[in-house]
Enzyme design. Structure first.
Site, PDB file in Angstrom:
ATOM      1  N   GLU A  96     -26.038  69.394   3.518  1.00 11.47           N
ATOM      2  CA  GLU A  96     -25.640  68.521   2.361  1.00 11.47           C
ATOM      3  C   GLU A  96     -25.472  69.369   1.136  1.00 11.47           C
ATOM      4  O   GLU A  96     -25.810  70.555   0.815  1.00 11.47           O
ATOM      5  CB  GLU A  96     -26.804  67.553   2.151  1.00 11.47           C
ATOM      6  CG  GLU A  96     -27.166  66.844   3.261  1.00 11.47           C
ATOM      7  CD  GLU A  96     -28.412  65.914   3.210  1.00 11.47           C
ATOM      8  OE1 GLU A  96     -28.621  64.776   4.067  1.00 11.47           O
ATOM      9  OE2 GLU A  96     -29.283  66.128   2.357  1.00 11.47           O
ATOM     10  N   CYS A 110     -24.193  71.720  -6.349  1.00 10.85           N
ATOM     11  CA  CYS A 110     -25.599  72.110  -5.827  1.00 10.85           C
ATOM     12  C   CYS A 110     -25.231  72.618  -4.312  1.00 10.85           C
ATOM     13  O   CYS A 110     -24.941  71.348  -3.690  1.00 10.85           O
ATOM     14  CB  CYS A 110     -26.752  71.135  -5.938  1.00 10.85           C
ATOM     15  SG  CYS A 110     -27.991  71.594  -5.201  1.00 10.85           S
ATOM     16  N   CYS A 117     -34.512  75.291   6.955  1.00 13.79           N
ATOM     17  CA  CYS A 117     -35.242  76.559   6.064  1.00 13.79           C
ATOM     18  C   CYS A 117     -36.108  76.928   6.646  1.00 13.79           C
ATOM     19  O   CYS A 117     -37.244  76.128   7.233  1.00 13.79           O
ATOM     20  CB  CYS A 117     -35.201  76.040   4.455  1.00 13.79           C
ATOM     21  SG  CYS A 117     -36.024  77.221   3.688  1.00 13.79           S
ATOM     22  N   CYS A 121     -42.109  75.362   2.999  1.00  6.65           N
ATOM     23  CA  CYS A 121     -42.861  74.541   1.926  1.00  6.65           C
ATOM     24  C   CYS A 121     -43.147  73.180   2.158  1.00  6.65           C
ATOM     25  O   CYS A 121     -42.440  72.609   2.558  1.00  6.65           O
ATOM     26  CB  CYS A 121     -42.184  74.789   0.451  1.00  6.65           C
ATOM     27  SG  CYS A 121     -41.413  76.341   0.178  1.00  6.65           S
ATOM     28  N   CYS A 124     -41.431  70.116   0.688  1.00  8.63           N
ATOM     29  CA  CYS A 124     -39.847  69.860   0.541  1.00  8.63           C
ATOM     30  C   CYS A 124     -39.282  69.346   1.983  1.00  8.63           C
ATOM     31  O   CYS A 124     -39.788  69.933   2.984  1.00  8.63           O
ATOM     32  CB  CYS A 124     -39.154  71.190   0.420  1.00  8.63           C
ATOM     33  SG  CYS A 124     -37.820  71.538   0.715  1.00  8.63           S
ATOM     34  N   CYS A 353     -33.714  67.271  -5.802  1.00  2.00           N
ATOM     35  CA  CYS A 353     -34.640  68.734  -5.537  1.00  2.00           C
ATOM     36  C   CYS A 353     -35.465  68.356  -4.327  1.00  2.00           C
ATOM     37  O   CYS A 353     -36.372  67.468  -4.343  1.00  2.00           O
ATOM     38  CB  CYS A 353     -35.256  69.230  -6.511  1.00  2.00           C
ATOM     39  SG  CYS A 353     -34.385  69.928  -7.646  1.00  2.00           S
TER      40      CYS A 353
HETATM   41  N1  SAH Z   1     -35.056  77.644  -1.518  1.00  2.00           N
HETATM   42  C1  SAH Z   1     -34.880  77.689  -2.886  1.00  2.00           C
HETATM   43  C2  SAH Z   1     -33.814  76.917  -3.138  1.00  2.00           C
HETATM   44  C3  SAH Z   1     -33.626  75.433  -2.638  1.00  2.00           C
HETATM   45  S1  SAH Z   1     -35.253  74.390  -3.124  1.00  2.00           S
HETATM   46  C4  SAH Z   1     -36.039  77.701  -3.474  1.00  2.00           C
HETATM   47  O1  SAH Z   1     -37.081  77.193  -2.886  1.00  2.00           O
HETATM   48  O2  SAH Z   1     -36.023  78.089  -4.575  1.00  2.00           O
HETATM   49  C5  SAH Z   1     -34.657  74.044  -4.954  1.00  2.00           C
HETATM   50  C6  SAH Z   1     -35.791  73.569  -5.859  1.00  2.00           C
HETATM   51  O3  SAH Z   1     -36.243  72.527  -5.101  1.00  2.00           O
HETATM   52  C7  SAH Z   1     -37.060  74.653  -5.616  1.00  2.00           C
HETATM   53  O4  SAH Z   1     -37.509  75.040  -6.847  1.00  2.00           O
HETATM   54  C8  SAH Z   1     -38.188  73.787  -4.784  1.00  2.00           C
HETATM   55  O5  SAH Z   1     -39.452  74.146  -5.395  1.00  2.00           O
HETATM   56  C9  SAH Z   1     -37.842  72.484  -5.347  1.00  2.00           C
HETATM   57  N2  SAH Z   1     -38.392  71.404  -4.376  1.00  2.00           N
HETATM   58  C10 SAH Z   1     -38.510  71.610  -3.315  1.00  2.00           C
HETATM   59  N3  SAH Z   1     -39.107  70.216  -2.773  1.00  2.00           N
HETATM   60  C11 SAH Z   1     -39.056  69.487  -3.611  1.00  2.00           C
HETATM   61  C12 SAH Z   1     -39.436  68.022  -3.982  1.00  2.00           C
HETATM   62  N4  SAH Z   1     -39.875  67.275  -3.036  1.00  2.00           N
HETATM   63  N5  SAH Z   1     -39.390  67.508  -5.474  1.00  2.00           N
HETATM   64  C13 SAH Z   1     -39.019  68.568  -6.502  1.00  2.00           C
HETATM   65  N6  SAH Z   1     -38.584  69.667  -6.428  1.00  2.00           N
HETATM   66  C14 SAH Z   1     -38.634  70.262  -4.724  1.00  2.00           C
HETATM   67 FE1  SF4 Z   2     -36.944  76.305   1.763  1.00  2.00          FE
HETATM   68 FE2  SF4 Z   2     -37.692  73.942   0.592  1.00  2.00          FE
HETATM   69 FE3  SF4 Z   2     -39.090  75.666   0.333  1.00  2.00          FE
HETATM   70 FE4  SF4 Z   2     -36.689  76.084  -0.903  1.00  2.00          FE
HETATM   71  S1  SF4 Z   2     -38.417  74.490  -1.280  1.00  2.00           S
HETATM   72  S2  SF4 Z   2     -37.616  77.830   0.326  1.00  2.00           S
HETATM   73  S3  SF4 Z   2     -35.479  74.888   0.596  1.00  2.00           S
HETATM   74  S4  SF4 Z   2     -38.862  74.889   2.085  1.00  2.00           S
END
Ligand code: SAH
Ligand code: SF4
Length: 364
Positions: A96, A110, A117, A121, A124, A353
């Site tokens: 996406e 974006c 990934c 996390c 996410c 995000c």
């Molecule tokens: N993998 C990279 C970039 C993609 S995620 C990273 O983790 O930085 C982009 C941003 O979205 C990151 O700052 C991450 O912490 C945040 N993010 C992930 N899941 C989220 C959620 N459910 N709500 C808000 N921000 C989120």
């Molecule tokens: Fe991967 Fe989501 Fe963690 Fe970013 S926030 S590193 S996209 S699992």
């Protein structure tokens, strides 16, 4: 990495394209390759469009190469101006990319660097999908080309040749610093003055804190803007929220960020996803302020965007309350930090995000 046959030309830097087309039975001179490069950057999807090449050459190129390897399979629009594209890759994987507009109608693209990934996390959606594979440079670059075409359709008044997109954030699906080689190639494509000519300062990469990648970027460039997803500066909590963090300990992470800062001369952004009841307390703020001390950093607070089904150690995650968000921001500000809040765009299409990978609903 998966490879294509025939070869795909999008996403090649100009010198790579010149080399590729020099290898033909009838080698193309560099000025021809440059013409083709310009067409690709302008968004051509077929050789037919390249009217300054003669027909026989266009046909010959068309029989040997593909201009694109990806296809937009759906477009989801949110009422707030956010548009999410679902893009199919040649092997069936789906990624996406999102076009965001701010209050002044400035557009930001974006883009994703991986299908899924590996970082895992807990908050996410992309992380919950697991990891499929790295994207190649064409797959990264084409996301921008698809979004650029979309932006041009949405604002037909924009001067020709203008991208209509002010900024690129590498914050879509995946951990960009685990795919740095292909990302670098796509960045060379974005930077090239013969094509898109996008400035380094308009591109921000967000990493979950991959130390070797930060150091590699510091030493070898390009020095794009860097954001690091800290989310918690309490080592033990951070490791539970972001499993990949265990191999990137906070003291070494801070040193790597300081090194990037020193090499690039840039301010860094520390991002923190705020999770209600988990990381918004007094000790959390104190730890974050301690981490930021000595760095030239802005803290960007991102209230958690809901993703159904995600849990932390058995309990469902929840958004922070207004009081949690503002209380946390106030504590950081009191310790002298600059704090920004990320506006929540694209939630109606699961394009905000951390929501990428969710099948969004079409706005009706
Ligand atoms: N993998 C990279 C970039 C993609 S995620 C990273 O983790 O930085 C982009 C941003 O979205 C990151 O700052 C991450 O912490 C945040 N993010 C992930 N899941 C989220 C959620 N459910 N709500 C808000 N921000 C989120
Ligand atoms: Fe991967 Fe989501 Fe963690 Fe970013 S926030 S590193 S996209 S699992």
């Amino acid at each position: 990495m998966a490879s294509h046959s025939p070869r795909v030309l999008s996403g090649l830097a100009l010198n790579e394209l010149i080399d590729e087309l020099k290898g033909l039975p009838a080698p193309l001179p560099p000025f021809r390759s440059k013409q083709i490069f310009k067409w690709i950057a302008r968004g051509a999807v077929s050789f037919e469009e390249m009217t300054d090449l003669d027909k026989a050459l266009r046909e010959d190129l068309g029989s040997r190469f593909l201009l694109r390897s990806t296809r937009v399979s759906s477009q989801l629009e949110d009422g707030d101006g956010t548009v999410k594209l679902q893009i199919d890759l040649f092997d069936g994987a789906r990624i996406e990319a999102v076009l965001l507009s701010d209050a002044e109608e400035r557009k930001t693209a974006c883009i994703s660097t991986q299908a899924g990934c590996p970082a895992g996390c807990v908050f996410c959606k992309t992380g919950s999908l697991g990891f499929s594979r790295n994207l190649d440079s064409a797959e990264i670059a084409e996301q921008f080309l698809h979004l650029k075409a979309l932006a041009a359709r949405n604002s037909p008044g924009a001067a020709s040749g203008e991208t209509g997109i002010a900024n690129i954030v590498i914050m879509g699906m995946g951990e960009p610093l685990l795919n740095l080689a292909e990302l670098r190639r796509a960045l060379s494509f974005f930077f090239d003055a013969e094509g898109l000519g996008i400035s380094r300062r308009r591109i921000t990469l967000s990493t979950s804190g991959v130390i070797p990648g930060i150091r590699d970027l510091a030493d070898n460039g390009p020095h794009i803007r860097l954001a690091c997803s800290l989310t918690s500066a309490r080592e033990e909590l951070r490791n539970r929220l972001m499993p990949l963090a265990a191999s990137n300990p906070l003291p070494q992470l801070k040193a790597a960020l300081g090194y990037y800062q020193q090499k690039s001369g840039q301010r860094i952004t520390l991002e923190a996803v705020l999770l209600g009841g988990i990381n918004t307390g007094r000790e959390d703020a104190a730890a974050m302020a301690g981490f930021a001390k000595g760095l030239d950093a802005v803290i960007n607070l991102i209230p958690w965007n809901p993703v159904e089904g995600l849990q932390f150690e058995g309990a469902p995650l929840r958004e922070p309350s207004r009081a949690e968000l503002e209380g946390f921001a106030a504590l950081l500000e009191k310790s002298g930090l600059k704090v920004t809040r990320r506006y929540r765009k694209g939630r109606g299409v699961a394009g905000a995000c951390g929501q990428l990978g969710v099948v969004g609903k079409k706005d009706s």
